[in-house]
Design an enzyme around this catalytic site. Sequence first.
Site, PDB file in Angstrom:
ATOM      1  N   GLU B  45     -57.596  33.174 -30.871  1.00 36.73           N
ATOM      2  CA  GLU B  45     -56.632  33.867 -31.549  1.00 36.73           C
ATOM      3  C   GLU B  45     -55.383  33.338 -31.376  1.00 36.73           C
ATOM      4  O   GLU B  45     -55.096  33.212 -30.209  1.00 36.73           O
ATOM      5  CB  GLU B  45     -56.804  35.528 -31.003  1.00 36.73           C
ATOM      6  N   ASP B  56     -47.263  45.322 -28.582  1.00 42.97           N
ATOM      7  CA  ASP B  56     -47.531  44.436 -27.551  1.00 42.97           C
ATOM      8  C   ASP B  56     -46.859  44.910 -26.157  1.00 42.97           C
ATOM      9  O   ASP B  56     -45.510  45.297 -26.166  1.00 42.97           O
ATOM     10  CB  ASP B  56     -47.236  43.021 -27.785  1.00 42.97           C
ATOM     11  N   TYR B 170     -61.899  45.093 -34.597  1.00 41.28           N
ATOM     12  CA  TYR B 170     -60.828  44.920 -33.271  1.00 41.28           C
ATOM     13  C   TYR B 170     -61.074  46.460 -32.647  1.00 41.28           C
ATOM     14  O   TYR B 170     -60.180  47.240 -33.054  1.00 41.28           O
ATOM     15  CB  TYR B 170     -59.891  44.454 -33.561  1.00 41.28           C
TER      16      TYR B 170
END
Lengths: 394, 271
Positions: B45, B56, B170
Site C-alpha cells: 500500500e 491518520d 478494509y
Amino acid sequence: MSSKKGYFGKYGGQFVPETLIPALQELESAYEEAKKSPDFWAQFESLCRDYAGRPTPLYFAERLSEHCQGTRIYLKREDLAHTGAHKINNALGQGLLAKAMGKTRVIAETGAGQHGVATAAVCAKLGLECIIYMGEEDIRRQSLNVFRIRLMGAEVRSVNTGSRTLKDAINEAIRDWVTNVTNTYYLLGSAVGPHPYPTIVRDFQSVIGKETKEQILAKCGRLPDYIVACVGGGSNAIGIFHPFLNEEQTKLIGVEAAGRGLATGKHAATLAAGEIGVLHGAKSYVLQDRHGQIRETYSISAGLDYPGVGPEHSYLKDTGRATYVAVTDEEALEGFKLLCYTEGIQPALEPAHAIFYAARLARTLSHEHIIIVNLSGRGDKDINIVADTLKAKP
Amino acid sequence: MSRISAVFERGHVALIPYITVGYPTIEATPRIAELLARNGSDIIELGIPFSDPLADGVTIQRASFKALQNGVTPELCFDLAKQVSRSTATPLIFMTYFNPVLKYGLKKFCRDCVLSNVDGLIVPDLPPDEGLELEKIAIEQGIDLVYLLPPTCTDARTKLVAQRSRGFIYLVSVTGVTGARDKLPADLKDFVTKVRRITKTPLCVGFGISTPEQARSVANIADGVIIGSKIIQLIELEDEFKSMTAFVAELRNSLDNAAKDKEASSANRSG
C-alpha cells in the site's frame, strides 16, 4: 434547491470516513426529530431570549452613515449577544440537540475562540463535559478567549500540526470524534463540514436573519437594499442571508479576508480565489495548490483564517444570488477604527472586514439606500492585535 | 480476476504493509518497497501524502508532512510506482484522500494507475455514497476501489460496502485513526464474524496492528493484515531499514504459522 440529499446544487455531501457515517445518520434523524418538536423550539427560543439576550438590536449607525455621505447603515448587533458573538445561537441549538441525543461529552473546534467560548458556556449551562480544539497560533493570538473557555470549565487542547489554525483544529476534532464516536457530540461551529452540519448550523443561525427582517420592516417599512456579512466558514453570513434568499431586491454580499492582498497569496479568500475541492467532509470551494494540497491561509482575523467555506455559500456564489468580495487586513483595521470613532463600538476583526466594505459601498449609493451589516462579534478579544498593529504602523 | 483478488487465491493470509511515498526520502521509496516485496508482502500500500490526513494518527501525519516537504506530488507517486513495479510483481495499491484525486481528475488518475501498474485505490474519506463516480471509472479501467468498514457499521452499511468494495474489504479494527496500539479490541472476532456472514469478499484488517502476535491472532480470523504506522516507525530508525525488514519477515512468519494453526485445528475437527 438541492439536487441530491445533503447537497446544495453540486456542493456539500458526506466525504468522511465510514466510521462517521452512522454518527451523521444518527445526528440527522435526531435533528429531524427535534425540528418537528414544538418543545425543542420552545426551549431554544427561551434560551435565546433569557440566556443569550435575544433578540439582538438592529441599530441605526447614524454617525457612520453620515460619515459615508448619508446612506443609511444599520448594524445587526450580534456583538451584544451573550459571550460576545453570534456563535452562541448555534451552540445553544446544538447543545440542546446533544442533550436530547443523550451524549455526555462535547467536542468543538475554534478559530478566534468565539465558538469555543460559546460552546464552553453552553456546556457549563447544560452540564456537559467540554473539550475545545484550538490551533497553537490561534491560542497565541486569542489568549483572552482561551482564558474565558478555561474559566467555564472546558479543556483547551492545543493543535500544533499544519498551519496551527482553525483548519487543523477541525482535523483534530474530527480525529477525536472518529475515536470517541459513541459517547461524543461534535459541536461544529461554522456552516461547514459534512451533511447535516451546514443545514443545522444555518437553521440555528437563521434567527439572525429572521429578527433582522422584522426589525427593518418595523423601522423602515421596507427590506434593505444590501446585507453585508463577513465570511470565514460562513455561519453568521448564511444566518443573516438565508431568510432573505427569496427577497430579490436585497443584494447579499459576503466579505472574505484578503489578508495581505490576493496577489500576495497570503489571504483566506476561498470564494474569491479558490476552486472546487473537498475539505472537512464537504465539496465546496477550497484554497488548494495544483496538486490538491490544501493551502496555508493568512488573515489578521483568526475567525476568517480558513481555506474552506460552507457549501451553501459556494452554491450562492455560482447561482449569483450572493456576491463575494475580499477586504485586506489593512482595510479591516480601517473598518475597526471607523466604527470606534463614529459609533463608539469596537467590532471583532472579523466583522470589521464587513464594516469596511459597507462603508465603501455606502459612498457609492444615494440617501435612499439601506445597508445592513451583520456585526457578528465584539472586539475585546482583538484589542492586543489591534494595539500591536497600530503601534507598528502609527 | 484482478491481481489483488488473485492474492487471496493463494490460500495464505495476505500481508499488506503501508508506506508513505517519499518518506523518509523520495529515493528511499523504491528501495523500501523492494524490501517489503522480498520479505513476503502480498500487496504494498503506497500512501500519496495529503496535507490534511484526518483519518491518520500522528505517525502517518508526520510522515505525510515530511513527504510533502520533500516535494512529493501525485505525479511523482505515479513515477515511483512505475519504478517499483519494474522490480517486483507484488500488486500495488494507492491510499490517499479524495481531494488530490479530484484535483488530478478522476479519469486521468485511474488511467495513470493503469499506466503505472497500480492495481487498487483506498480513499478513507470516500464512503460508497460519494464514491459512485470514481467507482464507475475505476471499474472501467480495471482498478479495484477498496472501501473501509468500521466496527460500528450497521448491517445495512455492511451490505452496501460488501456489494461495492472490490478486491477486498478494509476492516477498521477500532473506531479511530491509524496508529500502533498495544492491544487489539476484544470484540474484533465478533466484528469479523459478523461481516463474514454477509459477504464472501476477502476481509483484511488494519488500524492499530503493531506486533507479530497481534498479526497472528488477526490471521486466525481474517484474510489479510494491513500494517502501517509500525512500519513507518521502524523506517525512522535507521538508513538501511534492517529493523523494518526483520519486522516484515517476522510478520510473514507469524501469518504462515497462523495458517498452520488453522489447518491443525480443522484437521482436529475432522478427525
